[in-house]
Design a protein around this motif. Structure first.
Motif, PDB file in Angstrom:
ATOM      1  N   THR A   1      -5.372  -4.992 -45.762  1.00 40.66           N
ATOM      2  CA  THR A   1      -5.271  -6.132 -44.859  1.00 40.66           C
ATOM      3  C   THR A   1      -5.698  -7.404 -45.601  1.00 40.66           C
ATOM      4  O   THR A   1      -6.384  -7.349 -46.635  1.00 40.66           O
TER       5      THR A   1
ATOM      6  N   GLU B   1      -9.404  -7.555 -45.892  1.00 43.95           N
ATOM      7  CA  GLU B   1      -9.941  -6.798 -47.023  1.00 43.95           C
ATOM      8  C   GLU B   1      -9.685  -7.539 -48.328  1.00 43.95           C
ATOM      9  O   GLU B   1     -10.509  -7.515 -49.246  1.00 43.95           O
TER      10      GLU B   1
ATOM     11  N   PRO C   1     -20.574  -8.835 -37.271  1.00 46.12           N
ATOM     12  CA  PRO C   1     -19.150  -8.623 -36.999  1.00 46.12           C
ATOM     13  C   PRO C   1     -18.754  -9.087 -35.607  1.00 46.12           C
ATOM     14  O   PRO C   1     -19.583  -9.276 -34.727  1.00 46.12           O
TER      15      PRO C   1
ATOM     16  N   TYR D   1     -12.899  -8.302 -37.693  1.00 37.06           N
ATOM     17  CA  TYR D   1     -13.036  -6.871 -37.945  1.00 37.06           C
ATOM     18  C   TYR D   1     -12.459  -6.454 -39.302  1.00 37.06           C
ATOM     19  O   TYR D   1     -13.070  -5.660 -40.029  1.00 37.06           O
ATOM     20  N   PRO D   2     -11.254  -6.920 -39.695  1.00 35.30           N
ATOM     21  CA  PRO D   2     -10.725  -6.509 -40.995  1.00 35.30           C
ATOM     22  C   PRO D   2     -11.623  -6.919 -42.162  1.00 35.30           C
ATOM     23  O   PRO D   2     -11.712  -6.213 -43.167  1.00 35.30           O
TER      24      PRO D   2
ATOM     25  N   ASP E   1     -14.350  -4.388 -42.256  1.00 31.74           N
ATOM     26  CA  ASP E   1     -13.807  -3.136 -42.766  1.00 31.74           C
ATOM     27  C   ASP E   1     -13.733  -3.178 -44.285  1.00 31.74           C
ATOM     28  O   ASP E   1     -14.013  -2.190 -44.973  1.00 31.74           O
TER      29      ASP E   1
ATOM     30  N   TYR F   1     -17.161  -2.575 -45.650  1.00 29.50           N
ATOM     31  CA  TYR F   1     -17.475  -1.150 -45.590  1.00 29.50           C
ATOM     32  C   TYR F   1     -16.797  -0.400 -46.744  1.00 29.50           C
ATOM     33  O   TYR F   1     -17.434   0.418 -47.434  1.00 29.50           O
ATOM     34  N   LYS F   2     -15.529  -0.687 -46.974  1.00 33.64           N
ATOM     35  CA  LYS F   2     -14.784   0.036 -48.006  1.00 33.64           C
ATOM     36  C   LYS F   2     -15.299  -0.277 -49.407  1.00 33.64           C
ATOM     37  O   LYS F   2     -15.191   0.563 -50.311  1.00 33.64           O
TER      38      LYS F   2
END
Length: 552
Positions: free
Chosen positions: A5, A8, A26, A31-32, A35, A38-39
């Motif tokens: 995304t 990201e 957040p 949200y992306p 994410d 997190y990744k």
């Protein structure tokens, strides 16, 4: 190429620019982005208020020189960070704030979508270095790189990057990893300006150097130049520790005031020169050029500064490079006055003796300085203890170890900023000292300290008031105390309810063993200092002196 995304991809670009920690909360539009955090297994610190996220990023940046990064939702979320963004702008901290926007079709329409602002980027641009918008996901890396470049280039400061809700969620193929930014080259230093400065310095008999945030990276070069000239070096807030204050030439603001009237040349290095021309002059009268005082050379990387406050000679360039060039060209052209060594020592001794009258602040600060390691960090606040440190109540020995808020004077910045300092420097001691009023602006971050085991030692001086306001009302308004006297919680019980170890002391002697224990624990700790309302002596005669001590 990698499928991800656009949110990201923003994180990919941040990582490529050296980001290892994000302070953020957040929400739907971003949200992306989270994410992506997190990744990439970034160190994510989640505070309990958006303002604290930006203050923590500022503390991270100010204490390291690296870029601090935070992420919050748009609209009210990013607006909650603006006090911290103003502060970061004032104290020259490189900070990048990542945020969202309403869906693309709603931008500028005034329809009332979630968190919609009339002109979010324009609002932010009015208080930061710049505010960037990523409209095309394919340009994510390019815009992010520009943002990080802007935060660090020239005079460092905060910037923001926004991306629309729908754009951030769009999947596409992006270069992986995104290319890191290439910093813009620093401006070339004019040989003519160096030659003119060399001539001025060679003729000066009693020069003085004054450092600001722009000299924090130039300690070695500034010290070498000062030693060549046998010239005193001082600072007000951000430049503290560029030359250690236990070096024979390093001195506090109060000590510098003793030498000011005899100074025939001031060399300002990366400094706005607030202290001599505002604090020692007329604080209510703007002057584009000094109307009195010594000749003035300004070394600054920001060309606007030469217009805002015009010197006799301005040298545009990086402080370290300019000081090195001046040093090298002055080697065979100066004959320093050897008597200045004794004069400087006398000024330092007189200033330190005079400051002992500011009690009980000086007694507590003396204990803190004894216990805090030389490389430990001290983060003040807008408080009676904080004001006392401005003028030398706490000697500073290394650059970046005194993390101050700058000219904005933002009440409540200290505690959350100190959390960011400790996150960035987990192996070094960090002490935050707040008043009860300022501490309550961010008290909820005790939970952040506990959750993420941030080993900050937070000292809260509880005098049941906004102490400075109360004194002003006492002295100037017939003791009509309007809003300055406070009811305060039991800070020990409050801290313990968050899972933070807490202690209460009522004297400098009692503080010392407790502070030693807390620093050794390296866990979140709070120490409440009980203080009588109105007890503190005023440090302000030293901040706005009418003259040197002997004529005060």
């Amino acid at each position: 190429m990698k499928l991800m995304t656009a949110g990201e991809a923003m994180i990919e670009s941040a990582v490529a620019n050296g980001v290892d920690t994000v302070f953020g909360i957040p929400g739907a539009q971003i949200y992306p982005l989270f994410d992506g955090i997190y990744k990439h297994d970034l160190n994510l610190i989640v505070p309990r208020h958006e303002q604290s996220a930006a203050y923590m990023a500022m503390g991270y940046a100010k204490s390291t020189g690296k870029t601090g990064t935070f992420a919050v939702v748009p609209g009210p979320g990013i607006l909650n960070t603006t006090a911290a963004l103003c502060t970061a702008m004032g104290n020259c901290s490189p900070v990048v704030g990542l945020t969202g926007q309403v869906p693309t079709p709603f931008v500028g329409k005034g329809r009332g979508h979630l968190h919609e602002l009339k002109d979010q980027a324009g609002t932010l641009r009015s208080i930061t270095k710049d505010a960037f918008t990523i409209d095309d996901p394919a340009q994510t890396a390019e815009v992010m790189n520009r943002a990080f470049d802007t935060a660090q280039s020239g005079r460092p400061g905060p910037v923001t990057v926004e991306m629309c809700w729908d754009t951030m969620a769009t999947e596409g193929t992006f270069a992986a990893p995104a290319s890191a930014s290439t910093r813009m080259p620093e401006p070339d230093i004019s040989p003519d300006s160096i030659k003119s400065a060399v001539d001025m310095i060679a003729k000066a008999r009693k020069p003085m150097l004054m450092c600001g945030a722009g000299a924090l990276h130039a300690s070695e070069e500034v010290t070498a130049l000062a030693e060549l000239l046998n010239a005193p070096v001082t600072a007000f807030r951000s430049g503290r520790g560029v030359v250690s204050e236990d070096h024979p030439l390093g001195l506090s603001a109060v000590a510098a005031r003793q030498l000011w009237d005899d100074c025939d040349l001031l060399i300002g290095i990366g400094s706005r020169l607030e202290m001599p021309y505002l604090r020692w002059g007329n604080y209510m009268q703007y002057e584009r050029r000094p109307s009195s005082g010594p000749r003035l050379i300004r070394i600054d990387i920001d060309p606007d500064q030469m217009e805002i406050f015009a010197p006799d000679l301005g040298i545009l360039g990086d402080a370290a490079q300019v000081c090195r060039a001046l040093h090298d060209q002055l080697l065979d052209k100066v004959s320093p006055d050897p008597d200045r060594t004794e004069q400087i020592a006398t000024a330092k001794a007189r200033a330190w003796s005079a400051l002992q009258g500011v009690q009980p602040q000086m007694a507590y600060l003396d204990v803190i300085r004894q216990v805090l390691p030389r490389d430990g960090f001290y983060v003040p606040e807008l408080s009676q203890m904080g004001f006392t440190t401005w003028v030398g109540g706490l000697p500073v020995y290394q650059p970046r170890t005194y993390v101050e808020g700058g000219y904005q004077g933002t009440l409540g910045y200290g505690f959350p900023t100190a959390l960011g300092v400790k996150v960035a420097n987990p192996d070094r001691a960090v002490v935050s000292v707040s008043g009860d009023g300022g501490f309550m602006f961010g008290v909820q971050e005790l939970m952040t300290a506990a959750e993420f085991n941030i080993g900050l030692v937070s000292i809260v001086v509880n005098n049941h008031s906004y102490g400075n306001v109360r004194r002003d009302q006492q002295q100037g308004f017939g003791s009509r105390f309007s809003g300055s006297e406070l009811k305060t919680p039991d800070f020990v019980k409050l801290a313990e309810s968050f899972g933070v170890q807490a202690y209460r002391v009522d004297s400098p002697q009692a503080l010392k063993p407790v502070l030693e224990k807390c620093i050794a624990l390296d866990e979140p700790c709070l120490i409440e200092i009980q203080s009588e309302r109105g007890l503190e002596s005023s440090p302000w005669p030293f901040i706005h002196p009418q003259g040197p001590l002997e004529s005060a």
